[in-house]
Design a protein around this motif. Structure first.
Motif, PDB file in Angstrom:
ATOM      1  N   LEU A  52       0.849  -1.021  -0.108  1.00 36.15           N
ATOM      2  CA  LEU A  52       0.035  -0.076   0.084  1.00 36.15           C
ATOM      3  C   LEU A  52       0.731   1.148   0.168  1.00 36.15           C
ATOM      4  O   LEU A  52       0.614   2.084  -0.829  1.00 36.15           O
ATOM      5  CB  LEU A  52      -0.975  -0.150   1.286  1.00 36.15           C
ATOM      6  N   ALA A  53       1.837   1.346   0.885  1.00 32.97           N
ATOM      7  CA  ALA A  53       2.692   2.584   0.973  1.00 32.97           C
ATOM      8  C   ALA A  53       3.382   2.594  -0.474  1.00 32.97           C
ATOM      9  O   ALA A  53       3.554   3.822  -0.987  1.00 32.97           O
ATOM     10  CB  ALA A  53       3.954   2.315   1.902  1.00 32.97           C
ATOM     11  N   HIS A  54       4.046   1.507  -0.896  1.00 35.42           N
ATOM     12  CA  HIS A  54       4.568   1.793  -2.255  1.00 35.42           C
ATOM     13  C   HIS A  54       3.750   2.368  -3.429  1.00 35.42           C
ATOM     14  O   HIS A  54       4.381   2.655  -4.491  1.00 35.42           O
ATOM     15  CB  HIS A  54       5.399   0.481  -2.561  1.00 35.42           C
ATOM     16  N   ALA A  55       2.466   1.876  -3.243  1.00 32.59           N
ATOM     17  CA  ALA A  55       1.670   2.353  -4.164  1.00 32.59           C
ATOM     18  C   ALA A  55       1.444   4.058  -4.384  1.00 32.59           C
ATOM     19  O   ALA A  55       1.239   4.397  -5.333  1.00 32.59           O
ATOM     20  CB  ALA A  55       0.147   1.623  -4.102  1.00 32.59           C
ATOM     21  N   ILE A  56       1.972   4.555  -3.262  1.00 34.95           N
ATOM     22  CA  ILE A  56       1.783   5.899  -3.091  1.00 34.95           C
ATOM     23  C   ILE A  56       3.145   6.436  -3.561  1.00 34.95           C
ATOM     24  O   ILE A  56       3.299   7.495  -4.132  1.00 34.95           O
ATOM     25  CB  ILE A  56       1.355   6.537  -1.902  1.00 34.95           C
ATOM     26  N   PRO A  60       9.033   5.731   0.670  1.00 35.63           N
ATOM     27  CA  PRO A  60       8.119   6.796   1.754  1.00 35.63           C
ATOM     28  C   PRO A  60       9.047   7.090   2.793  1.00 35.63           C
ATOM     29  O   PRO A  60      10.087   6.603   3.078  1.00 35.63           O
ATOM     30  CB  PRO A  60       7.067   5.896   1.986  1.00 35.63           C
ATOM     31  N   ASP A  61       8.339   8.201   3.382  1.00 31.89           N
ATOM     32  CA  ASP A  61       9.075   8.707   4.592  1.00 31.89           C
ATOM     33  C   ASP A  61       9.096   7.592   5.814  1.00 31.89           C
ATOM     34  O   ASP A  61       8.268   6.855   6.237  1.00 31.89           O
ATOM     35  CB  ASP A  61       8.219  10.018   5.194  1.00 31.89           C
ATOM     36  N   GLY A  62      10.342   7.538   6.138  1.00 30.10           N
ATOM     37  CA  GLY A  62      10.424   6.498   7.095  1.00 30.10           C
ATOM     38  C   GLY A  62       9.608   6.367   8.473  1.00 30.10           C
ATOM     39  O   GLY A  62       9.258   5.374   9.038  1.00 30.10           O
ATOM     40  N   ARG A  63       9.563   7.694   9.103  1.00 33.61           N
ATOM     41  CA  ARG A  63       8.391   7.736  10.331  1.00 33.61           C
ATOM     42  C   ARG A  63       7.245   7.092   9.957  1.00 33.61           C
ATOM     43  O   ARG A  63       6.538   6.280  10.782  1.00 33.61           O
ATOM     44  CB  ARG A  63       8.476   9.095  10.762  1.00 33.61           C
ATOM     45  N   GLU A  64       6.692   7.536   8.784  1.00 34.46           N
ATOM     46  CA  GLU A  64       5.321   7.406   8.385  1.00 34.46           C
ATOM     47  C   GLU A  64       5.220   5.666   8.255  1.00 34.46           C
ATOM     48  O   GLU A  64       4.323   5.246   8.435  1.00 34.46           O
ATOM     49  CB  GLU A  64       4.772   7.876   7.324  1.00 34.46           C
ATOM     50  N   ASP A  66       7.023   3.250   9.435  1.00 33.47           N
ATOM     51  CA  ASP A  66       6.826   2.442  10.705  1.00 33.47           C
ATOM     52  C   ASP A  66       5.442   2.784  11.431  1.00 33.47           C
ATOM     53  O   ASP A  66       4.993   1.980  12.115  1.00 33.47           O
ATOM     54  CB  ASP A  66       7.911   3.220  11.698  1.00 33.47           C
ATOM     55  N   ALA A  67       4.980   4.102  11.486  1.00 26.31           N
ATOM     56  CA  ALA A  67       3.771   4.150  11.886  1.00 26.31           C
ATOM     57  C   ALA A  67       2.457   3.141  11.147  1.00 26.31           C
ATOM     58  O   ALA A  67       1.718   2.674  11.924  1.00 26.31           O
ATOM     59  CB  ALA A  67       3.252   5.608  11.633  1.00 26.31           C
ATOM     60  N   LEU A  68       2.931   3.070   9.928  1.00 27.97           N
ATOM     61  CA  LEU A  68       2.087   2.021   9.253  1.00 27.97           C
ATOM     62  C   LEU A  68       2.214   0.562   9.652  1.00 27.97           C
ATOM     63  O   LEU A  68       1.273  -0.036   9.942  1.00 27.97           O
ATOM     64  CB  LEU A  68       2.176   2.261   7.546  1.00 27.97           C
ATOM     65  N   LEU A  69       3.564   0.168   9.536  1.00 25.86           N
ATOM     66  CA  LEU A  69       3.909  -1.181   9.586  1.00 25.86           C
ATOM     67  C   LEU A  69       3.609  -1.797  10.927  1.00 25.86           C
ATOM     68  O   LEU A  69       3.279  -2.930  11.127  1.00 25.86           O
ATOM     69  CB  LEU A  69       5.444  -1.554   9.361  1.00 25.86           C
ATOM     70  N   SER A  70       3.693  -0.861  11.952  1.00 22.05           N
ATOM     71  CA  SER A  70       3.521  -1.333  13.384  1.00 22.05           C
ATOM     72  C   SER A  70       2.207  -1.611  13.708  1.00 22.05           C
ATOM     73  O   SER A  70       1.904  -2.316  14.627  1.00 22.05           O
ATOM     74  CB  SER A  70       4.110  -0.227  14.425  1.00 22.05           C
ATOM     75  N   THR A  71       1.299  -1.237  12.828  1.00 26.14           N
ATOM     76  CA  THR A  71      -0.315  -1.570  13.195  1.00 26.14           C
ATOM     77  C   THR A  71      -0.852  -3.120  13.144  1.00 26.14           C
ATOM     78  O   THR A  71      -1.472  -3.696  13.807  1.00 26.14           O
ATOM     79  CB  THR A  71      -1.372  -0.864  12.217  1.00 26.14           C
ATOM     80  N   GLY A  72       0.026  -3.706  12.079  1.00 30.21           N
ATOM     81  CA  GLY A  72      -0.204  -5.263  11.665  1.00 30.21           C
ATOM     82  C   GLY A  72      -0.197  -6.102  13.223  1.00 30.21           C
ATOM     83  O   GLY A  72      -1.236  -6.814  13.596  1.00 30.21           O
ATOM     84  N   GLU A  73       0.737  -5.774  14.223  1.00 32.42           N
ATOM     85  CA  GLU A  73       1.201  -6.335  15.031  1.00 32.42           C
ATOM     86  C   GLU A  73      -0.168  -6.215  16.497  1.00 32.42           C
ATOM     87  O   GLU A  73      -0.143  -7.035  17.307  1.00 32.42           O
ATOM     88  CB  GLU A  73       2.450  -6.227  15.813  1.00 32.42           C
ATOM     89  N   GLN A  74      -0.490  -4.782  15.925  1.00 35.98           N
ATOM     90  CA  GLN A  74      -1.439  -4.273  17.256  1.00 35.98           C
ATOM     91  C   GLN A  74      -2.819  -5.189  16.912  1.00 35.98           C
ATOM     92  O   GLN A  74      -3.400  -5.604  18.045  1.00 35.98           O
ATOM     93  CB  GLN A  74      -1.617  -2.908  17.109  1.00 35.98           C
ATOM     94  N   VAL A  75      -3.240  -5.476  15.897  1.00 35.47           N
ATOM     95  CA  VAL A  75      -4.372  -6.149  15.511  1.00 35.47           C
ATOM     96  C   VAL A  75      -4.261  -7.602  16.041  1.00 35.47           C
ATOM     97  O   VAL A  75      -5.002  -8.048  16.817  1.00 35.47           O
ATOM     98  CB  VAL A  75      -4.585  -6.377  13.974  1.00 35.47           C
TER      99      VAL A  75
END
Ligand code: ADP
Ligand code: ASP
Ligand code: MG
Length: 403
Positions: A52-56, A60-64, A66-75
């Motif tokens: 998804l990120a690479h489609a944009i 991409p910005d590193g901070r964003e 990490d904000a994105l990838l870290s969501t998987g584990e929270q689920v």
């Protein structure tokens, strides 16, 4: 006992798998143990988030990111906690920051600095099972991630700081094999493997454990076992010195890595710290350089070839083009579509001729070797990516099956 159990992506890949994981945790607790759980994102969630990120933006910005990838584990952490509640057990999900996992501020490849154990200990003392998101931490106010496959490293670190009796890595294979069992179906499961051999295998591409998990397990003397979340079969113990009750081959395992690129700098003048600036600049910009080969020094300078991950090769080229006037090299060449195949074994130290044997086996199968790199306990060859599975098979036959 205090046991840390880490469940990988396939192991929590569906609700059915999460229920099975919760059953296993419940059995462990009911057998009288304390358990802390570390989870990965469900199935291929992280790959999908990257897509998804690479489609944009391809970079991409590193901070964003990490904000994105870290969501998987929270689920998966929240779902596993719910499944434990359903079984009448106290459980609480912890994100990286809630678990007090502090890292360096390096987005996408952060190293852990320290873990505050207070929250985790309090939960355990209250009989609550902490279910911790793997792969993430915090640097200041920002979320960081530890690099792909990093949940293993979270699990080992949590086991180290809680002084757990054992860290169990649950995955989709029954242990560490002589090579990837998906490529060589008759690969053998190892009963034990040494930290040093496992570290080489992991660094050379054996995905089953994250390299830093092995490094930390060795350093903090964490008892580590890799086993399947699908069966009750005994796993593989990663230990300081394996007991030699099983016949040990010179080669313990074979690892491989796809998507390797070679970059060659032609005619680097000798007079200007050329090599130091090339590799210094690449390191500063977080491009990981692997095998390096330098030609014989001639008047016109030297030729230097090195490998990087294919995904980093565009960036490496851009950096090197910017340096051309400074470095004064004549030409820059890139070759994609390569792979690295490696044989690993502590037995090599006392057995000369292993490298020659490897080259012969590959040559007999018409597999061309483009670069070589060795250490005390491994030999790696860079070959064409299309040859990699064939190379792994013939090397496995020669060094493991026939021994
Ligand atoms: P998880 O999601 O549980 O962390 P990974 O996919 O990261 O699982 O790692 C497990 C995979 O590692 C296996 O499915 C297997 O294909 C691969 N693998 C590569 N080399 C080896 C090896 N030497 N022994 C076992 N598995 C290996
Ligand atoms: N979910 C992360 C990844 O896919 C971390 C992990 O699974 O270990 O890389
Ligand atoms: Mg993994």
């Amino acid at each position: 006992m205090l046991i840390v159990q880490k469940y990988g992506g396939t192991s929590v890949g569906s609700i059915e798998r999460i229920e099975a994981v919760a059953d296993r945790i419940a059995r462990t607790v009911r057998a009288g143990h304390q358990v802390a759980v570390v989870v990965s994102a469900m199935g291929h969630t992280t790959d999908e988030l990257v897509r998804l990120a690479h489609a944009i933006d391809p970079d991409p910005d590193g901070r964003e990111m990490d904000a994105l990838l870290s969501t998987g584990e929270q689920v998966s952490a929240a779902l596993v906690a719910m499944a434990l509640h359903k079984r009448g057990l106290g459980a609480r999900s912890f994100t990286g920051w809630q678990a007090g996992i502090h890292t360096e501020r390096v987005h996408g490849a952060a190293r852990m600095l320290n873990i505050e154990t207070k929250a985790l200990r309090e939960a355990l003392e209250q009989g609550v099972i902490p279910v911790i998101t793997g792969f993430q931490g915090i640097a200041g106010d920002d979320v960081t991630t530890l690099g792909r496959g990093g949940s293993d490293t979270t699990a080992v670190a949590v086991a180290a700081v809680l002084k757990a009796d054992v860290c169990e890595i649950y995955t989709d294979v029954t242990g560490v094999f002589t090579t990837d069992p998906r490529v060589v179906p008759n690969a053998r499961k190892l009963t034990e493997v040494s930290y040093d051999e496992m570290l080489e295998l992991a660094n050379l591409g054996a995905q089953v454990l994250h390299p830093r998990a092995v490094e930390n397990a060795k350093q903090f003397e964490v008892k580590l076992v890799v086993r399947s979340s699908f069966t009750e079969e005994e796993g593989t113990y990663v230990v300081e010195t394996p007991v030699a009750f099983e016949k040990r081959n010179v080669v313990t395992g074979i690892a491989f890595e796809r998507e390797v690129a070679r970059i060659a700098l032609v005619g680097v003048p000798l007079n200007r710290h050329g090599l130091a600036s090339v590799f210094g600049t690449l390191a500063e910009r977080n491009v990981n350089v692997d095998v390096i080969v330098q030609s014989v020094v001639q008047q016109a300078g030297v030729d230097v070839s090195f490998t990087v991950k294919e995904e980093d090769s565009d960036r490496a080229l851009r950096i090197l083009r910017d340096l051309q006037s400074d470095l004064g090299y004549r030409d820059l060449v890139r070759e994609n579509g390569l792979a690295k195949v490696s044989i690993v074994g502590a037995g090599m130290i006392s057995n000369p001729g292993v490298a020659a044997h490897m080259f012969r086996v590959l040559a007999d199968d018409d597999i061309a070797i483009k670069m070589v790199s060795t250490s005390e306990i491994k030999v790696s060859c860079i070959i064409a990516a299309r040859d990699v599975e064939r190379a792994v098979k013939v090397l496995h036959e020669a060094f493991i099956e026939k021994e």
